[in-house]
Design an enzyme around this catalytic site. Structure first.
Site, PDB file in Angstrom:
ATOM      1  N   HIS A 290      34.500 -33.955  -3.283  1.00 41.72           N
ATOM      2  CA  HIS A 290      33.553 -34.403  -2.060  1.00 41.72           C
ATOM      3  C   HIS A 290      33.234 -33.123  -1.441  1.00 41.72           C
ATOM      4  CE1 HIS A 290      34.963 -38.753  -1.690  1.00 41.72           C
ATOM      5  NE2 HIS A 290      34.856 -38.679  -3.106  1.00 41.72           N
TER       6      HIS A 290
ATOM      7  N   GLU B 138      33.410 -32.536   1.684  1.00 44.65           N
ATOM      8  CA  GLU B 138      34.517 -31.873   2.710  1.00 44.65           C
ATOM      9  C   GLU B 138      35.570 -31.123   2.133  1.00 44.65           C
ATOM     10  OE1 GLU B 138      32.824 -34.989   2.447  1.00 44.65           O
ATOM     11  OE2 GLU B 138      33.985 -36.360   3.978  1.00 44.65           O
TER      12      GLU B 138
ATOM     13  N   CYS C 187      35.806 -40.091   4.169  1.00 47.95           N
ATOM     14  CA  CYS C 187      36.387 -41.148   3.615  1.00 47.95           C
ATOM     15  C   CYS C 187      38.000 -41.011   3.698  1.00 47.95           C
ATOM     16  CB  CYS C 187      36.215 -41.265   2.200  1.00 47.95           C
ATOM     17  SG  CYS C 187      36.964 -39.758   0.862  1.00 47.95           S
TER      18      CYS C 187
ATOM     19  N   CYS D 171      39.299 -37.574   2.231  1.00 48.82           N
ATOM     20  CA  CYS D 171      38.685 -36.651   2.918  1.00 48.82           C
ATOM     21  C   CYS D 171      39.478 -36.322   4.399  1.00 48.82           C
ATOM     22  CB  CYS D 171      37.268 -36.494   3.125  1.00 48.82           C
ATOM     23  SG  CYS D 171      36.626 -36.255   1.474  1.00 48.82           S
TER      24      CYS D 171
END
Length: 153
Positions: free
Chosen positions: A57, A59, A87, A90
Site C-alpha cells: 500500500h 502508506e 486501512c 496501514c
C-alpha cells in the site's frame, strides 16, 4: 479544526502522483511523508499489482522509504499525507512508526481505520494516538477512485 494550507497543497500534489499507479493496474492511492520542517522524506503509490505484494500500500511503502531516508524507524516528528483514509494494516504501521499526524483525502467507508469504519489512530486503548485531518481535498481524491473502479466494470 482548521486544516493547514500546506496539507491542502501537498494533497493536490499527491492526486497527480496517484494517477501514475493506474499505469500498472494499481488502485490510484499515493502517500507522502513530511519531515517536521515540511520537507518531503518520501512519496509512494500503491504497488500491490506491480509487486504482487498484498502489503504494498502507498502508506507502507512511504513509511519504509522515510525510515530509510532518515535512518530511523521512529517517525515521531513526521506527518503522513495520503489520498485515501488508511486501512487497518496501514493504521497499524502508522502507529508502529509513531507518526503523530495523518492527513488524508477520501474517506474509505468500507475499510477506513482513521474515523469512518474504525478509528485505530485515535483509540485510547492503544499507547500511541495520532492527530487526524480527514477529508482534505476529498472530492478530487474520491474522483480518482470512482473513475478507476468505473473503468474496472
Amino acid at each position: 479544526m482548521s486544516i493547514p494550507t500546506a496539507y491542502t497543497e501537498r494533497m493536490l500534489e499527491l492526486v497527480a502522483s496517484a494517477k501514475l499507479a493506474v499505469q500498472h493496474g494499481d488502485v490510484p492511492v499515493a502517500a507522502m511523508v513530511l519531515a517536521a520542517d515540511g520537507t518531503v522524506l518520501a512519496v509512494a503509490r500503491n504497488e500491490r499489482e506491480l509487486r504482487q505484494d498484498p502489503t504494498a500500500h502507498a502508506e507502507i511503502l512511504a513509511l519504509r522509504a522515510a525510515a530509510e531516508t532518515t535512518g530511523d524507524w521512529h517517525l515521531d516528528t513526521a506527518t503522513l499525507v495520503v489520498t485515501l483514509e488508511p486501512c487497518p494494516m496501514c493504521a497499524g504501521a502508522i502507529l508502529a512508526a509513531r507518526v503523530p499526524v495523518v492527513v488524508f483525502g477520501a474517506w474509505d467507508e468500507k475499510a477506513g481505520a482513521a474515523g469512518s469504519v474504525y478509528d485505530l489512530l485515535r483509540d485510547r486503548r492503544l499507547p500511541h494516538r495520532v492527530e487526524v485531518f480527514g477529508g482534505v481535498e476529498a472530492a478530487p481524491c474520491a474522483e480518482l477512485l470512482t473513475d478507476f473502479f468505473a473503468g474496472q466494470r
